[in-house]
Write a protein that holds these residues in place. Structure first.
Motif, PDB file in Angstrom:
ATOM      1  N   MET A   1      49.136  27.537  57.963  1.00  0.00           N
ATOM      2  CA  MET A   1      48.418  27.897  56.757  1.00  0.00           C
ATOM      3  C   MET A   1      49.286  27.902  55.508  1.00  0.00           C
ATOM      4  O   MET A   1      48.747  27.980  54.424  1.00  0.00           O
ATOM      5  CB  MET A   1      47.776  29.268  56.937  1.00  0.00           C
ATOM      6  CG  MET A   1      46.506  29.204  57.738  1.00  0.00           C
ATOM      7  SD  MET A   1      45.312  28.153  56.969  1.00  0.00           S
ATOM      8  CE  MET A   1      43.926  29.190  56.903  1.00  0.00           C
ATOM      9  N   PRO A   2      50.616  27.889  55.619  1.00  0.00           N
ATOM     10  CA  PRO A   2      51.395  27.905  54.380  1.00  0.00           C
ATOM     11  C   PRO A   2      51.149  26.674  53.520  1.00  0.00           C
ATOM     12  O   PRO A   2      51.168  26.769  52.300  1.00  0.00           O
ATOM     13  CB  PRO A   2      52.849  27.956  54.838  1.00  0.00           C
ATOM     14  CG  PRO A   2      52.838  28.232  56.272  1.00  0.00           C
ATOM     15  CD  PRO A   2      51.482  27.956  56.785  1.00  0.00           C
ATOM     16  N   THR A   3      50.899  25.517  54.138  1.00  0.00           N
ATOM     17  CA  THR A   3      50.684  24.322  53.323  1.00  0.00           C
ATOM     18  C   THR A   3      49.336  24.389  52.613  1.00  0.00           C
ATOM     19  O   THR A   3      49.216  23.935  51.480  1.00  0.00           O
ATOM     20  CB  THR A   3      50.755  23.055  54.193  1.00  0.00           C
ATOM     21  OG1 THR A   3      49.811  23.170  55.249  1.00  0.00           O
ATOM     22  CG2 THR A   3      52.138  22.861  54.760  1.00  0.00           C
ATOM     23  N   LEU A   4      48.331  24.989  53.270  1.00  0.00           N
ATOM     24  CA  LEU A   4      47.022  25.129  52.627  1.00  0.00           C
ATOM     25  C   LEU A   4      47.118  26.085  51.444  1.00  0.00           C
ATOM     26  O   LEU A   4      46.579  25.817  50.371  1.00  0.00           O
ATOM     27  CB  LEU A   4      45.990  25.624  53.637  1.00  0.00           C
ATOM     28  CG  LEU A   4      44.583  25.866  53.080  1.00  0.00           C
ATOM     29  CD1 LEU A   4      44.007  24.570  52.527  1.00  0.00           C
ATOM     30  CD2 LEU A   4      43.687  26.440  54.141  1.00  0.00           C
ATOM     31  N   SER A   5      47.813  27.202  51.620  1.00  0.00           N
ATOM     32  CA  SER A   5      47.942  28.129  50.493  1.00  0.00           C
ATOM     33  C   SER A   5      48.770  27.517  49.380  1.00  0.00           C
ATOM     34  O   SER A   5      48.495  27.755  48.204  1.00  0.00           O
ATOM     35  CB  SER A   5      48.564  29.451  50.904  1.00  0.00           C
ATOM     36  OG  SER A   5      49.022  29.483  52.175  1.00  0.00           O
ATOM     37  N   ARG A   6      49.774  26.730  49.718  1.00  0.00           N
ATOM     38  CA  ARG A   6      50.579  26.072  48.683  1.00  0.00           C
ATOM     39  C   ARG A   6      49.725  25.061  47.922  1.00  0.00           C
ATOM     40  O   ARG A   6      49.809  24.976  46.701  1.00  0.00           O
ATOM     41  CB  ARG A   6      51.774  25.376  49.327  1.00  0.00           C
ATOM     42  CG  ARG A   6      52.764  24.870  48.322  1.00  0.00           C
ATOM     43  CD  ARG A   6      53.954  24.215  48.986  1.00  0.00           C
ATOM     44  NE  ARG A   6      54.504  25.059  50.034  1.00  0.00           N
ATOM     45  CZ  ARG A   6      55.219  24.607  51.057  1.00  0.00           C
ATOM     46  NH1 ARG A   6      55.487  23.330  51.168  1.00  0.00           N
ATOM     47  NH2 ARG A   6      55.679  25.432  51.970  1.00  0.00           N
ATOM     48  N   LEU A   7      48.897  24.310  48.641  1.00  0.00           N
ATOM     49  CA  LEU A   7      48.005  23.346  47.998  1.00  0.00           C
ATOM     50  C   LEU A   7      47.029  24.052  47.066  1.00  0.00           C
ATOM     51  O   LEU A   7      46.835  23.634  45.927  1.00  0.00           O
ATOM     52  CB  LEU A   7      47.242  22.542  49.052  1.00  0.00           C
ATOM     53  CG  LEU A   7      46.153  21.612  48.516  1.00  0.00           C
ATOM     54  CD1 LEU A   7      46.764  20.468  47.730  1.00  0.00           C
ATOM     55  CD2 LEU A   7      45.280  21.104  49.636  1.00  0.00           C
ATOM     56  N   LEU A   8      46.413  25.119  47.535  1.00  0.00           N
ATOM     57  CA  LEU A   8      45.467  25.855  46.702  1.00  0.00           C
ATOM     58  C   LEU A   8      46.165  26.456  45.483  1.00  0.00           C
ATOM     59  O   LEU A   8      45.617  26.448  44.383  1.00  0.00           O
ATOM     60  CB  LEU A   8      44.787  26.955  47.518  1.00  0.00           C
ATOM     61  CG  LEU A   8      43.806  26.461  48.581  1.00  0.00           C
ATOM     62  CD1 LEU A   8      43.288  27.633  49.399  1.00  0.00           C
ATOM     63  CD2 LEU A   8      42.675  25.690  47.954  1.00  0.00           C
ATOM     64  N   PHE A   9      47.383  26.956  45.677  1.00  0.00           N
ATOM     65  CA  PHE A   9      48.130  27.511  44.554  1.00  0.00           C
ATOM     66  C   PHE A   9      48.430  26.443  43.509  1.00  0.00           C
ATOM     67  O   PHE A   9      48.263  26.667  42.308  1.00  0.00           O
ATOM     68  CB  PHE A   9      49.437  28.143  45.051  1.00  0.00           C
ATOM     69  CG  PHE A   9      50.309  28.654  43.948  1.00  0.00           C
ATOM     70  CD1 PHE A   9      49.959  29.808  43.270  1.00  0.00           C
ATOM     71  CD2 PHE A   9      51.446  27.979  43.575  1.00  0.00           C
ATOM     72  CE1 PHE A   9      50.756  30.295  42.243  1.00  0.00           C
ATOM     73  CE2 PHE A   9      52.245  28.436  42.551  1.00  0.00           C
ATOM     74  CZ  PHE A   9      51.896  29.598  41.879  1.00  0.00           C
ATOM     75  N   VAL A  10      48.834  25.267  43.951  1.00  0.00           N
ATOM     76  CA  VAL A  10      49.135  24.175  43.013  1.00  0.00           C
ATOM     77  C   VAL A  10      47.868  23.724  42.289  1.00  0.00           C
ATOM     78  O   VAL A  10      47.888  23.488  41.082  1.00  0.00           O
ATOM     79  CB  VAL A  10      49.805  22.998  43.755  1.00  0.00           C
ATOM     80  CG1 VAL A  10      49.876  21.760  42.886  1.00  0.00           C
ATOM     81  CG2 VAL A  10      51.198  23.392  44.223  1.00  0.00           C
ATOM     82  N   LEU A  11      46.751  23.627  43.005  1.00  0.00           N
ATOM     83  CA  LEU A  11      45.495  23.222  42.367  1.00  0.00           C
ATOM     84  C   LEU A  11      45.033  24.256  41.338  1.00  0.00           C
ATOM     85  O   LEU A  11      44.575  23.898  40.251  1.00  0.00           O
ATOM     86  CB  LEU A  11      44.414  22.996  43.426  1.00  0.00           C
ATOM     87  CG  LEU A  11      44.602  21.759  44.304  1.00  0.00           C
ATOM     88  CD1 LEU A  11      43.511  21.695  45.363  1.00  0.00           C
ATOM     89  CD2 LEU A  11      44.623  20.495  43.468  1.00  0.00           C
ATOM     90  N   VAL A  12      45.152  25.534  41.668  1.00  0.00           N
ATOM     91  CA  VAL A  12      44.773  26.590  40.721  1.00  0.00           C
ATOM     92  C   VAL A  12      45.708  26.565  39.515  1.00  0.00           C
ATOM     93  O   VAL A  12      45.266  26.728  38.367  1.00  0.00           O
ATOM     94  CB  VAL A  12      44.780  27.969  41.422  1.00  0.00           C
ATOM     95  CG1 VAL A  12      44.719  29.098  40.413  1.00  0.00           C
ATOM     96  CG2 VAL A  12      43.631  28.063  42.402  1.00  0.00           C
ATOM     97  N   LEU A  13      46.985  26.331  39.751  1.00  0.00           N
ATOM     98  CA  LEU A  13      47.946  26.265  38.655  1.00  0.00           C
ATOM     99  C   LEU A  13      47.648  25.087  37.737  1.00  0.00           C
ATOM    100  O   LEU A  13      47.639  25.235  36.507  1.00  0.00           O
ATOM    101  CB  LEU A  13      49.364  26.142  39.218  1.00  0.00           C
ATOM    102  CG  LEU A  13      50.497  26.150  38.210  1.00  0.00           C
ATOM    103  CD1 LEU A  13      50.563  27.506  37.531  1.00  0.00           C
ATOM    104  CD2 LEU A  13      51.800  25.818  38.891  1.00  0.00           C
TER     105      LEU A  13
END
Length: 47
Positions: A1-13
């Motif tokens: 799940m770390p890659t999914l949260s990183r992806l979501l964080f980058v998209l939100v940013l």
């Protein structure tokens, strides 16, 4: 799940940066008004 949260964080940013850019352009940039003349050809106009 770390890659999914990183992806979501980058998209939100990136979305936040886009919203900030649009807000900055709408707030700080004053559009200039000018007259525009468009010539319309009479070929087939009014049939």
């Amino acid at each position: 799940m770390p890659t999914l949260s990183r992806l979501l964080f980058v998209l939100v940013l990136l979305g936040g940066l886009a919203v900030a850019a649009v807000y900055g352009l709408a707030t700080f940039v004053e559009p200039s008004q000018r007259d525009i003349t468009v010539r319309v050809q009479m070929d087939g106009f009014g049939r």
